[in-house]
Design a protein around this motif. Sequence first.
Motif, PDB file in Angstrom:
ATOM      1  N   ASP A 167      87.919  28.270  -4.730  1.00  9.07           N
ATOM      2  CA  ASP A 167      88.902  27.200  -4.990  1.00  9.07           C
ATOM      3  C   ASP A 167      88.310  25.828  -4.686  1.00  9.07           C
ATOM      4  O   ASP A 167      88.582  24.851  -5.397  1.00  9.07           O
ATOM      5  N   GLU A 168      87.509  25.774  -3.629  1.00  2.00           N
ATOM      6  CA  GLU A 168      86.882  24.503  -3.253  1.00  2.00           C
ATOM      7  C   GLU A 168      85.867  24.057  -4.296  1.00  2.00           C
ATOM      8  O   GLU A 168      85.700  22.856  -4.541  1.00  2.00           O
ATOM      9  N   LYS A 169      85.184  25.037  -4.917  1.00  2.00           N
ATOM     10  CA  LYS A 169      84.197  24.718  -5.958  1.00  2.00           C
ATOM     11  C   LYS A 169      84.866  23.989  -7.122  1.00  2.00           C
ATOM     12  O   LYS A 169      84.361  22.982  -7.621  1.00  2.00           O
ATOM     13  N   LYS A 170      86.029  24.522  -7.548  1.00  2.00           N
ATOM     14  CA  LYS A 170      86.754  23.902  -8.667  1.00  2.00           C
ATOM     15  C   LYS A 170      87.153  22.475  -8.326  1.00  2.00           C
ATOM     16  O   LYS A 170      87.018  21.555  -9.132  1.00  2.00           O
ATOM     17  N   GLU A 171      87.649  22.294  -7.100  1.00  2.00           N
ATOM     18  CA  GLU A 171      88.080  20.963  -6.658  1.00  2.00           C
ATOM     19  C   GLU A 171      86.896  20.003  -6.589  1.00  2.00           C
ATOM     20  O   GLU A 171      86.982  18.849  -7.007  1.00  2.00           O
ATOM     21  N   PHE A 172      85.756  20.511  -6.075  1.00  2.00           N
ATOM     22  CA  PHE A 172      84.541  19.698  -5.950  1.00  2.00           C
ATOM     23  C   PHE A 172      84.062  19.251  -7.335  1.00  2.00           C
ATOM     24  O   PHE A 172      83.727  18.079  -7.537  1.00  2.00           O
ATOM     25  N   LEU A 173      84.027  20.185  -8.286  1.00  2.00           N
ATOM     26  CA  LEU A 173      83.593  19.848  -9.653  1.00  2.00           C
ATOM     27  C   LEU A 173      84.549  18.853 -10.298  1.00  2.00           C
ATOM     28  O   LEU A 173      84.116  17.912 -10.978  1.00  2.00           O
ATOM     29  N   ASN A 174      85.859  19.062 -10.079  1.00  2.00           N
ATOM     30  CA  ASN A 174      86.861  18.131 -10.633  1.00  2.00           C
ATOM     31  C   ASN A 174      86.674  16.725 -10.078  1.00  2.00           C
ATOM     32  O   ASN A 174      86.782  15.731 -10.813  1.00  2.00           O
ATOM     33  N   ASP A 175      86.388  16.646  -8.780  1.00  3.08           N
ATOM     34  CA  ASP A 175      86.177  15.334  -8.144  1.00  3.08           C
ATOM     35  C   ASP A 175      84.982  14.614  -8.750  1.00  3.08           C
ATOM     36  O   ASP A 175      84.954  13.377  -8.815  1.00  3.08           O
ATOM     37  N   LEU A 176      83.986  15.391  -9.170  1.00  2.00           N
ATOM     38  CA  LEU A 176      82.787  14.803  -9.798  1.00  2.00           C
ATOM     39  C   LEU A 176      82.984  14.553 -11.293  1.00  2.00           C
ATOM     40  O   LEU A 176      82.118  13.956 -11.946  1.00  2.00           O
ATOM     41  N   GLY A 177      84.106  15.047 -11.818  1.00  3.80           N
ATOM     42  CA  GLY A 177      84.355  14.899 -13.253  1.00  3.80           C
ATOM     43  C   GLY A 177      83.575  15.887 -14.088  1.00  3.80           C
ATOM     44  O   GLY A 177      83.277  15.627 -15.259  1.00  3.80           O
ATOM     45  N   LEU A 178      83.222  17.040 -13.486  1.00  2.00           N
ATOM     46  CA  LEU A 178      82.434  18.056 -14.186  1.00  2.00           C
ATOM     47  C   LEU A 178      83.301  19.269 -14.525  1.00  2.00           C
ATOM     48  O   LEU A 178      84.177  19.653 -13.751  1.00  2.00           O
ATOM     49  N   GLU A 179      83.057  19.866 -15.678  1.00  3.82           N
ATOM     50  CA  GLU A 179      83.827  21.028 -16.110  1.00  3.82           C
ATOM     51  C   GLU A 179      83.228  22.340 -15.629  1.00  3.82           C
ATOM     52  O   GLU A 179      83.925  23.341 -15.488  1.00  3.82           O
ATOM     53  N   GLU A 180      81.904  22.353 -15.399  1.00  3.88           N
ATOM     54  CA  GLU A 180      81.248  23.591 -15.003  1.00  3.88           C
ATOM     55  C   GLU A 180      80.036  23.297 -14.130  1.00  3.88           C
ATOM     56  O   GLU A 180      79.510  22.184 -14.125  1.00  3.88           O
ATOM     57  N   SER A 181      79.615  24.306 -13.391  1.00  9.39           N
ATOM     58  CA  SER A 181      78.454  24.160 -12.516  1.00  9.39           C
ATOM     59  C   SER A 181      77.163  24.315 -13.313  1.00  9.39           C
ATOM     60  O   SER A 181      77.166  24.739 -14.471  1.00  9.39           O
ATOM     61  N   GLY A 182      76.046  24.002 -12.659  1.00  8.73           N
ATOM     62  CA  GLY A 182      74.740  24.188 -13.297  1.00  8.73           C
ATOM     63  C   GLY A 182      74.478  25.650 -13.589  1.00  8.73           C
ATOM     64  O   GLY A 182      73.851  25.991 -14.593  1.00  8.73           O
ATOM     65  N   LEU A 183      74.946  26.536 -12.692  1.00 11.79           N
ATOM     66  CA  LEU A 183      74.785  27.977 -12.912  1.00 11.79           C
ATOM     67  C   LEU A 183      75.493  28.397 -14.189  1.00 11.79           C
ATOM     68  O   LEU A 183      74.935  29.142 -15.011  1.00 11.79           O
ATOM     69  N   ASP A 184      76.730  27.924 -14.376  1.00  9.38           N
ATOM     70  CA  ASP A 184      77.479  28.257 -15.594  1.00  9.38           C
ATOM     71  C   ASP A 184      76.730  27.782 -16.840  1.00  9.38           C
ATOM     72  O   ASP A 184      76.664  28.480 -17.853  1.00  9.38           O
ATOM     73  N   LYS A 185      76.155  26.582 -16.750  1.00 11.18           N
ATOM     74  CA  LYS A 185      75.388  26.030 -17.881  1.00 11.18           C
ATOM     75  C   LYS A 185      74.171  26.905 -18.185  1.00 11.18           C
ATOM     76  O   LYS A 185      73.859  27.179 -19.349  1.00 11.18           O
ATOM     77  N   LEU A 186      73.466  27.317 -17.125  1.00 11.89           N
ATOM     78  CA  LEU A 186      72.265  28.138 -17.313  1.00 11.89           C
ATOM     79  C   LEU A 186      72.606  29.487 -17.938  1.00 11.89           C
ATOM     80  O   LEU A 186      71.897  29.967 -18.821  1.00 11.89           O
ATOM     81  N   ILE A 187      73.702  30.082 -17.477  1.00 10.94           N
ATOM     82  CA  ILE A 187      74.118  31.377 -18.029  1.00 10.94           C
ATOM     83  C   ILE A 187      74.462  31.236 -19.500  1.00 10.94           C
ATOM     84  O   ILE A 187      74.028  32.041 -20.335  1.00 10.94           O
ATOM     85  N   ARG A 188      75.230  30.190 -19.816  1.00  7.28           N
ATOM     86  CA  ARG A 188      75.625  29.983 -21.221  1.00  7.28           C
ATOM     87  C   ARG A 188      74.401  29.747 -22.094  1.00  7.28           C
ATOM     88  O   ARG A 188      74.284  30.298 -23.193  1.00  7.28           O
TER      89      ARG A 188
END
Length: 364
Positions: free
Chosen positions: A251-272
């Motif tokens: 839950d904290e990850k989602k909040e952290f990404l939202n605060d940065l204005g990001l939709e997904e993490s670098g890991l998600d990008k690499l997997i995709r």
Amino acid sequence: MKLGIVGLPNVGKSTLFNAITQAGAESANYPFCTIDPNVGVVAVPDKRLDVLADISKTQKIIPTAIEFCDIAGLVRGASKGEGLGNQFLSHIRAVDSIVHVVRCFDDPNVVHVDGSVDSIRDIETINLELIFSDLDMVEKRLLRLKKSLKGDKSLQKEHDLIEKIKAVLEENMPARSMDFSDDDRELLKQIDLLTNKPVIYAANVSEDDLITDGNDNPNVAKVREFAAAENAEVVVVSAQIEAEISELEQDEKKEFLNDLGLEESGLDKLIRAGYSLLGLISFLTTGVKETRAWTVKKGSSAPQAAGRIHSDFERGFIRAEVVAYNDLVESGSMASAKEKGLVRIEGKDYIVSDGDVMLFRFNV
């Protein structure tokens, strides 16, 4: 899927590996801190599994996984034994795709092995070492083939192909820049060239550049231009931000990404990017015991998909019951989907689509 993370020392390679795998590989501000290849297995995030688990009242959710291999920093001359030598190049041969981490950030506190940040120079340093390693291998193979040709003319095709590859490598071009026929690709399965592996360039940037997806960073622009010329993928990441994310709860990850204005993490990008580059998709199975994702090559038949679960399923394949994920979710249950005629009976020629929810019938 196995991804090998490569790059020069001190480009953020091991920091990124640690963050995305939480495997704790040693990371320090000096070259060669990774003495052995570190391996971490990462679950592939797939929100569809949670939804299906609710529908099926599943006891267990099993996502598919990716294996990351962190390979010691390569330096100029590695193919000839410089730095820690070419022993690590052999580890790259075991992966499906290469994640080439490129430093695109300035930080006076982090030493660059060549004294300055230059993304294209760094890419070319690594690429040349891989080319030299491949060149050494194909030259040795040609010598063996020339001797064997005297008694076995069936090797002529392979000999001619290797000659063409050698010529391209001698121009300092990777093997993946060539157009190969289906027959060529079959022959290449026995050779496993480093420079024929698909590449994802991971442009490692600062937090400020991550927020803008590197659009204001000249080094990222150069990486994108370079990658476009060889049909490679580019993912903009911040190893430092990934390290911070890795220490947070979901839950904290989602909040952290939202605060940065990001939709997904670098890991998600690499997997995709990895799935896209390697032409992979996921089909799903669901029931009371477990809901699970399985990875297959795009274009796989129903029996081949069944074989991912167990070889007996492929050998004794009779048919598959198939429903599209969205249809099942809208129906609310498998029984309702069947009533609406949304569950199809498919045979051996059926080509699996991403998100197919499948049940296999087999007999051995």
